[in-house]
Design a protein around this motif. Sequence first.
Motif, PDB file in Angstrom:
ATOM      1  N   PRO A   1      23.785  84.884  39.179  1.00 32.33           N
ATOM      2  CA  PRO A   1      24.802  83.871  39.486  1.00 32.33           C
ATOM      3  C   PRO A   1      24.196  82.472  39.360  1.00 32.33           C
ATOM      4  O   PRO A   1      22.998  82.267  39.595  1.00 32.33           O
ATOM      5  CB  PRO A   1      25.168  84.174  40.957  1.00 32.33           C
ATOM      6  N   LEU A   2      25.018  81.506  39.002  1.00 33.55           N
ATOM      7  CA  LEU A   2      24.562  80.122  38.846  1.00 33.55           C
ATOM      8  C   LEU A   2      25.420  79.192  39.692  1.00 33.55           C
ATOM      9  O   LEU A   2      26.639  79.315  39.727  1.00 33.55           O
ATOM     10  CB  LEU A   2      24.625  79.688  37.379  1.00 33.55           C
ATOM     11  N   THR A   3      24.770  78.253  40.357  1.00 33.51           N
ATOM     12  CA  THR A   3      25.490  77.265  41.151  1.00 33.51           C
ATOM     13  C   THR A   3      25.910  76.103  40.263  1.00 33.51           C
ATOM     14  O   THR A   3      25.450  75.974  39.115  1.00 33.51           O
ATOM     15  CB  THR A   3      24.598  76.720  42.277  1.00 33.51           C
ATOM     16  N   ILE A   4      26.768  75.245  40.778  1.00 34.58           N
ATOM     17  CA  ILE A   4      27.182  74.049  40.036  1.00 34.58           C
ATOM     18  C   ILE A   4      25.966  73.187  39.733  1.00 34.58           C
ATOM     19  O   ILE A   4      25.836  72.639  38.630  1.00 34.58           O
ATOM     20  CB  ILE A   4      28.239  73.260  40.837  1.00 34.58           C
ATOM     21  N   GLU A   5      25.059  73.079  40.686  1.00 34.10           N
ATOM     22  CA  GLU A   5      23.839  72.295  40.492  1.00 34.10           C
ATOM     23  C   GLU A   5      22.992  72.862  39.357  1.00 34.10           C
ATOM     24  O   GLU A   5      22.480  72.124  38.504  1.00 34.10           O
ATOM     25  CB  GLU A   5      23.030  72.271  41.788  1.00 34.10           C
ATOM     26  N   GLN A   6      22.841  74.174  39.307  1.00 37.59           N
ATOM     27  CA  GLN A   6      22.055  74.813  38.248  1.00 37.59           C
ATOM     28  C   GLN A   6      22.718  74.644  36.888  1.00 37.59           C
ATOM     29  O   GLN A   6      22.029  74.424  35.879  1.00 37.59           O
ATOM     30  CB  GLN A   6      21.861  76.291  38.574  1.00 37.59           C
ATOM     31  N   LEU A   7      24.033  74.741  36.834  1.00 38.15           N
ATOM     32  CA  LEU A   7      24.749  74.510  35.576  1.00 38.15           C
ATOM     33  C   LEU A   7      24.560  73.080  35.106  1.00 38.15           C
ATOM     34  O   LEU A   7      24.348  72.822  33.919  1.00 38.15           O
ATOM     35  CB  LEU A   7      26.241  74.818  35.758  1.00 38.15           C
TER      36      LEU A   7
ATOM     37  N   HIS B   1      27.771  84.067  47.201  1.00 40.38           N
ATOM     38  CA  HIS B   1      26.860  83.211  47.954  1.00 40.38           C
ATOM     39  C   HIS B   1      25.881  82.454  47.054  1.00 40.38           C
ATOM     40  O   HIS B   1      25.595  81.282  47.284  1.00 40.38           O
ATOM     41  CB  HIS B   1      26.072  84.051  48.963  1.00 40.38           C
ATOM     42  N   SER B   2      25.373  83.120  46.015  1.00 41.02           N
ATOM     43  CA  SER B   2      24.351  82.521  45.153  1.00 41.02           C
ATOM     44  C   SER B   2      24.914  81.697  44.004  1.00 41.02           C
ATOM     45  O   SER B   2      24.155  81.132  43.225  1.00 41.02           O
ATOM     46  CB  SER B   2      23.436  83.616  44.588  1.00 41.02           C
ATOM     47  N   GLY B   3      26.237  81.647  43.861  1.00 41.61           N
ATOM     48  CA  GLY B   3      26.819  80.857  42.792  1.00 41.61           C
ATOM     49  C   GLY B   3      28.004  81.554  42.138  1.00 41.61           C
ATOM     50  O   GLY B   3      28.711  82.330  42.777  1.00 41.61           O
ATOM     51  N   TYR B   4      28.195  81.284  40.855  1.00 41.41           N
ATOM     52  CA  TYR B   4      29.316  81.851  40.096  1.00 41.41           C
ATOM     53  C   TYR B   4      28.797  82.856  39.081  1.00 41.41           C
ATOM     54  O   TYR B   4      27.727  82.674  38.490  1.00 41.41           O
ATOM     55  CB  TYR B   4      30.068  80.745  39.347  1.00 41.41           C
TER      56      TYR B   4
ATOM     57  N   TYR C   1      17.163  91.592  63.566  1.00 43.83           N
ATOM     58  CA  TYR C   1      17.590  91.860  62.198  1.00 43.83           C
ATOM     59  C   TYR C   1      18.854  91.076  61.834  1.00 43.83           C
ATOM     60  O   TYR C   1      19.717  90.829  62.679  1.00 43.83           O
ATOM     61  CB  TYR C   1      17.852  93.354  62.005  1.00 43.83           C
ATOM     62  N   GLY C   2      18.928  90.697  60.563  1.00 43.23           N
ATOM     63  CA  GLY C   2      20.107  90.024  60.040  1.00 43.23           C
ATOM     64  C   GLY C   2      20.256  90.351  58.568  1.00 43.23           C
ATOM     65  O   GLY C   2      19.380  90.970  57.956  1.00 43.23           O
ATOM     66  N   THR C   3      21.380  89.957  57.986  1.00 41.60           N
ATOM     67  CA  THR C   3      21.634  90.241  56.573  1.00 41.60           C
ATOM     68  C   THR C   3      20.991  89.176  55.684  1.00 41.60           C
ATOM     69  O   THR C   3      20.573  88.116  56.145  1.00 41.60           O
ATOM     70  CB  THR C   3      23.143  90.306  56.291  1.00 41.60           C
ATOM     71  N   THR C   4      20.940  89.462  54.407  1.00 42.03           N
ATOM     72  CA  THR C   4      20.276  88.600  53.425  1.00 42.03           C
ATOM     73  C   THR C   4      21.271  88.004  52.437  1.00 42.03           C
ATOM     74  O   THR C   4      22.444  88.378  52.407  1.00 42.03           O
ATOM     75  CB  THR C   4      19.247  89.417  52.628  1.00 42.03           C
ATOM     76  N   ARG C   5      20.774  87.116  51.605  1.00 41.19           N
ATOM     77  CA  ARG C   5      21.602  86.563  50.524  1.00 41.19           C
ATOM     78  C   ARG C   5      22.001  87.669  49.549  1.00 41.19           C
ATOM     79  O   ARG C   5      23.102  87.669  49.010  1.00 41.19           O
ATOM     80  CB  ARG C   5      20.829  85.465  49.778  1.00 41.19           C
TER      81      ARG C   5
ATOM     82  N   LEU D   1      25.052  89.468  50.705  1.00 42.89           N
ATOM     83  CA  LEU D   1      26.278  88.723  50.406  1.00 42.89           C
ATOM     84  C   LEU D   1      26.663  88.876  48.943  1.00 42.89           C
ATOM     85  O   LEU D   1      27.833  89.107  48.612  1.00 42.89           O
ATOM     86  CB  LEU D   1      26.083  87.248  50.759  1.00 42.89           C
ATOM     87  N   ASP D   2      25.677  88.746  48.057  1.00 45.32           N
ATOM     88  CA  ASP D   2      25.958  88.828  46.623  1.00 45.32           C
ATOM     89  C   ASP D   2      26.459  90.219  46.236  1.00 45.32           C
ATOM     90  O   ASP D   2      27.438  90.354  45.502  1.00 45.32           O
ATOM     91  CB  ASP D   2      24.702  88.498  45.815  1.00 45.32           C
ATOM     92  N   GLN D   3      25.797  91.263  46.726  1.00 42.43           N
ATOM     93  CA  GLN D   3      26.172  92.612  46.299  1.00 42.43           C
ATOM     94  C   GLN D   3      27.482  93.084  46.917  1.00 42.43           C
ATOM     95  O   GLN D   3      28.142  93.972  46.380  1.00 42.43           O
ATOM     96  CB  GLN D   3      25.048  93.592  46.623  1.00 42.43           C
ATOM     97  N   PHE D   4      27.881  92.466  48.021  1.00 43.21           N
ATOM     98  CA  PHE D   4      29.157  92.827  48.621  1.00 43.21           C
ATOM     99  C   PHE D   4      30.229  91.778  48.320  1.00 43.21           C
ATOM    100  O   PHE D   4      31.258  91.716  48.989  1.00 43.21           O
ATOM    101  CB  PHE D   4      28.993  93.039  50.129  1.00 43.21           C
ATOM    102  N   ASN D   5      29.956  90.950  47.294  1.00 43.85           N
ATOM    103  CA  ASN D   5      30.973  90.017  46.785  1.00 43.85           C
ATOM    104  C   ASN D   5      31.438  88.996  47.821  1.00 43.85           C
ATOM    105  O   ASN D   5      32.614  88.660  47.885  1.00 43.85           O
ATOM    106  CB  ASN D   5      32.198  90.791  46.274  1.00 43.85           C
TER     107      ASN D   5
END
Length: 222
Positions: free
Chosen positions: A21-27, A64-67, A149-153, A156-160
């Motif tokens: 995934p790419l963020t607006i900043e990365q694009l 979470h990580s972008g588009y 314990y907590g969840t990761t980025r 979020l990405d793999q569960f959309n």
Amino acid sequence: MSEVCSLKNIIEAILLVADRPLTIEQLNKLFDEEMQPSRSQIGDILEELAVDWKNRGIELKEIHSGYRFQARRELSPWISRLWEERPSRYSRAFLETLALIAYRQPITRGEIEEIRGVSVSSSIMKTLQEREWVRVLGHREVPGRPALYGTTRKFLDQFNLRNLDELPSLAEVKTLGEAQIALTLVEGGLGKEGVVLEKGPSPSKKSLAESDLAPNEVLQKQ
């Protein structure tokens, strides 16, 4: 600039071939300074692309990580046949543990066991961390300093999900609890399903769906 090399086509092509995934900043950083679009321009184009692909088998999804472009989850029964390996199947204990971490993080293993009424298998905690869905956020300042314990980025990405606020409500979780629970994972932009085969009541004393804790009180942003 030719029509083929329009800003919209460039961004569309980048997202179609990107392996992440790419963020607006990365694009934005992919363009030379002389033709670099503003962040608002890129945002507008992303909205246009989402509309363009609205009724297609592929969708533009913000996580979470972008588009990223990905196959629609409704098509996963056919797409999953591309892979020879069988989809992962998760036990109810595995899913309950993951759900408790997602909804009540930060949470210790002992607290998970207290809510479920049974011990948590070490293999479940190991698998959750190996899949990079769960991580240690810190330690509770009590005797023994148990891990929190907590969840990761990646979770979020793999569960959309863009953030934890998009988790289903506890009412929805309760509805799923009495039937098969299907989790749609996204790997490389293509959906694969993992389905819980067990039916009937959970072995736990107190299920997550029976908790009186409101979602907004238990969700913690990363």
